[in-house]
Design a protein around this motif. Structure first.
Motif, PDB file in Angstrom:
ATOM      1  N   ILE A 136      41.089 -14.261  -2.997  1.00 20.48           N
ATOM      2  CA  ILE A 136      40.816 -13.250  -1.972  1.00 20.48           C
ATOM      3  C   ILE A 136      40.163 -13.884  -0.747  1.00 20.48           C
ATOM      4  O   ILE A 136      40.600 -13.674   0.384  1.00 20.48           O
ATOM      5  CB  ILE A 136      39.934 -12.123  -2.547  1.00 20.48           C
ATOM      6  CG1 ILE A 136      40.729 -11.303  -3.567  1.00 20.48           C
ATOM      7  CG2 ILE A 136      39.376 -11.230  -1.433  1.00 20.48           C
ATOM      8  CD1 ILE A 136      39.880 -10.358  -4.402  1.00 20.48           C
ATOM      9  N   ALA A 137      39.114 -14.665  -0.966  1.00 23.33           N
ATOM     10  CA  ALA A 137      38.385 -15.282   0.150  1.00 23.33           C
ATOM     11  C   ALA A 137      39.294 -16.200   0.960  1.00 23.33           C
ATOM     12  O   ALA A 137      39.295 -16.162   2.202  1.00 23.33           O
ATOM     13  CB  ALA A 137      37.177 -16.051  -0.375  1.00 23.33           C
ATOM     14  N   GLU A 138      40.048 -17.033   0.284  1.00 19.81           N
ATOM     15  CA  GLU A 138      40.922 -17.979   0.979  1.00 19.81           C
ATOM     16  C   GLU A 138      42.067 -17.274   1.692  1.00 19.81           C
ATOM     17  O   GLU A 138      42.435 -17.657   2.799  1.00 19.81           O
ATOM     18  CB  GLU A 138      41.488 -19.000  -0.007  1.00 19.81           C
ATOM     19  CG  GLU A 138      40.580 -20.173  -0.232  1.00 19.81           C
ATOM     20  CD  GLU A 138      40.398 -21.005   1.017  1.00 19.81           C
ATOM     21  OE1 GLU A 138      41.383 -21.584   1.531  1.00 19.81           O
ATOM     22  OE2 GLU A 138      39.268 -21.085   1.498  1.00 19.81           O
ATOM     23  N   SER A 139      42.642 -16.261   1.081  1.00 20.59           N
ATOM     24  CA  SER A 139      43.747 -15.533   1.700  1.00 20.59           C
ATOM     25  C   SER A 139      43.299 -14.872   2.995  1.00 20.59           C
ATOM     26  O   SER A 139      43.985 -14.944   4.022  1.00 20.59           O
ATOM     27  CB  SER A 139      44.318 -14.493   0.732  1.00 20.59           C
ATOM     28  OG  SER A 139      44.866 -15.125  -0.404  1.00 20.59           O
ATOM     29  N   VAL A 164      33.333 -20.677   0.402  1.00 27.46           N
ATOM     30  CA  VAL A 164      34.431 -21.280  -0.369  1.00 27.46           C
ATOM     31  C   VAL A 164      33.976 -22.574  -1.034  1.00 27.46           C
ATOM     32  O   VAL A 164      34.283 -22.820  -2.209  1.00 27.46           O
ATOM     33  CB  VAL A 164      35.671 -21.502   0.524  1.00 27.46           C
ATOM     34  CG1 VAL A 164      36.699 -22.394  -0.159  1.00 27.46           C
ATOM     35  CG2 VAL A 164      36.304 -20.166   0.893  1.00 27.46           C
ATOM     36  N   LEU A 165      33.238 -23.402  -0.324  1.00 21.49           N
ATOM     37  CA  LEU A 165      32.756 -24.649  -0.924  1.00 21.49           C
ATOM     38  C   LEU A 165      31.869 -24.370  -2.135  1.00 21.49           C
ATOM     39  O   LEU A 165      31.919 -25.101  -3.128  1.00 21.49           O
ATOM     40  CB  LEU A 165      32.015 -25.499   0.113  1.00 21.49           C
ATOM     41  CG  LEU A 165      32.914 -26.169   1.156  1.00 21.49           C
ATOM     42  CD1 LEU A 165      32.069 -26.752   2.288  1.00 21.49           C
ATOM     43  CD2 LEU A 165      33.798 -27.239   0.525  1.00 21.49           C
ATOM     44  N   VAL A 205      42.624 -30.150  -2.049  1.00 18.43           N
ATOM     45  CA  VAL A 205      43.210 -29.899  -0.728  1.00 18.43           C
ATOM     46  C   VAL A 205      42.329 -28.985   0.109  1.00 18.43           C
ATOM     47  O   VAL A 205      42.268 -29.133   1.335  1.00 18.43           O
ATOM     48  CB  VAL A 205      44.669 -29.374  -0.804  1.00 18.43           C
ATOM     49  CG1 VAL A 205      45.579 -30.368  -1.483  1.00 18.43           C
ATOM     50  CG2 VAL A 205      44.768 -28.025  -1.439  1.00 18.43           C
ATOM     51  N   ALA A 206      41.621 -28.062  -0.521  1.00 20.71           N
ATOM     52  CA  ALA A 206      40.729 -27.178   0.235  1.00 20.71           C
ATOM     53  C   ALA A 206      39.572 -27.967   0.846  1.00 20.71           C
ATOM     54  O   ALA A 206      39.221 -27.761   2.010  1.00 20.71           O
ATOM     55  CB  ALA A 206      40.198 -26.065  -0.665  1.00 20.71           C
ATOM     56  N   ARG A 207      39.006 -28.876   0.074  1.00 20.78           N
ATOM     57  CA  ARG A 207      37.916 -29.703   0.617  1.00 20.78           C
ATOM     58  C   ARG A 207      38.412 -30.575   1.761  1.00 20.78           C
ATOM     59  O   ARG A 207      37.712 -30.742   2.773  1.00 20.78           O
ATOM     60  CB  ARG A 207      37.298 -30.546  -0.487  1.00 20.78           C
ATOM     61  CG  ARG A 207      36.433 -29.736  -1.433  1.00 20.78           C
ATOM     62  CD  ARG A 207      35.898 -30.566  -2.569  1.00 20.78           C
ATOM     63  NE  ARG A 207      34.943 -29.796  -3.367  1.00 20.78           N
ATOM     64  CZ  ARG A 207      34.693 -30.029  -4.636  1.00 20.78           C
ATOM     65  NH1 ARG A 207      35.285 -31.034  -5.270  1.00 20.78           N
ATOM     66  NH2 ARG A 207      33.829 -29.286  -5.290  1.00 20.78           N
TER      67      ARG A 207
END
Length: 179
Positions: A44-47, A14-15, A109-111
């Motif tokens: 897709i990856a995050e879900s 993801v990063l 927010v993901a980081r």
């Protein structure tokens, strides 16, 4: 593979996507750049990642750690904010101002969420559970990811009650809460 190694591999993937998407072209360039495909891969990856964490990892954190409820609740609040942004991306189109605002906000927010997990939760979790339990949980995460949803579900229940209902059966026996 142990749970933290498995989750770290997801985080690294993801990063990498976030690095590519940071500063993505806007306007007409967004359509021609393949941005929609890159964002779909991120969604897709995050879900999948968040679904398996909510099903398996956060219930294990709650059961294994004093203060685990607070750690899990904070992380889930971060994940819920991310799901709303992912849904905006899913519903939007490259080139639209709202789409690019949601993408930029999601990257931030993901980081922050990954940093919270890796630097606040994981060290405490690793110290509290056995190597065997980490391995068992990793196997369950790997299996669950194969059937995890590929789209965000921001309105799906993800609180402690839902986790306890879905997650207890999947936990290693030594980490199950008894009360």
């Amino acid at each position: 593979m142990d749970a933290l190694t498995f989750l770290r591999a997801d985080h690294e993937s993801v990063l990498g996507m976030l690095q590519v998407l940071d500063g993505a072209p806007q306007g007409e360039g967004a359509h021609q750049s393949g941005l929609a495909t890159m964002v779909t891969n991120l969604v897709i990856a995050e879900s999948q990642h968040e679904a398996i964490e909510e099903q398996l990892f956060w219930p294990a954190v709650r059961a294994a750690l004093d203060g685990g409820d607070d750690l899990a609740d904070h992380a889930i609040a971060q994940e819920e904010a991310g799901k709303v942004l992912l849904q905006l991306l899913e519903d939007g189109n490259p080139g639209e101002p709202e789409y690019h605002r949601a993408l930029a906000e999601f990257i931030t927010v993901a980081r922050e969420h990954i940093d919270y997990e890796e630097n606040v939760v994981w060290p405490r979790f690793k110290a509290a559970v056995s190597t065997e339990d980490l391995g068992q949980l990793g196997d369950k995460l790997e299996t669950a990811k194969k059937i995890a949803p590929t789209r965000p579900h921001p309105n799906a229940p993800s609180g402690e009650l839902a986790q306890n209902t879905m997650g207890v059966a999947a936990q290693p026996s030594t980490m199950c809460a008894t009360g």
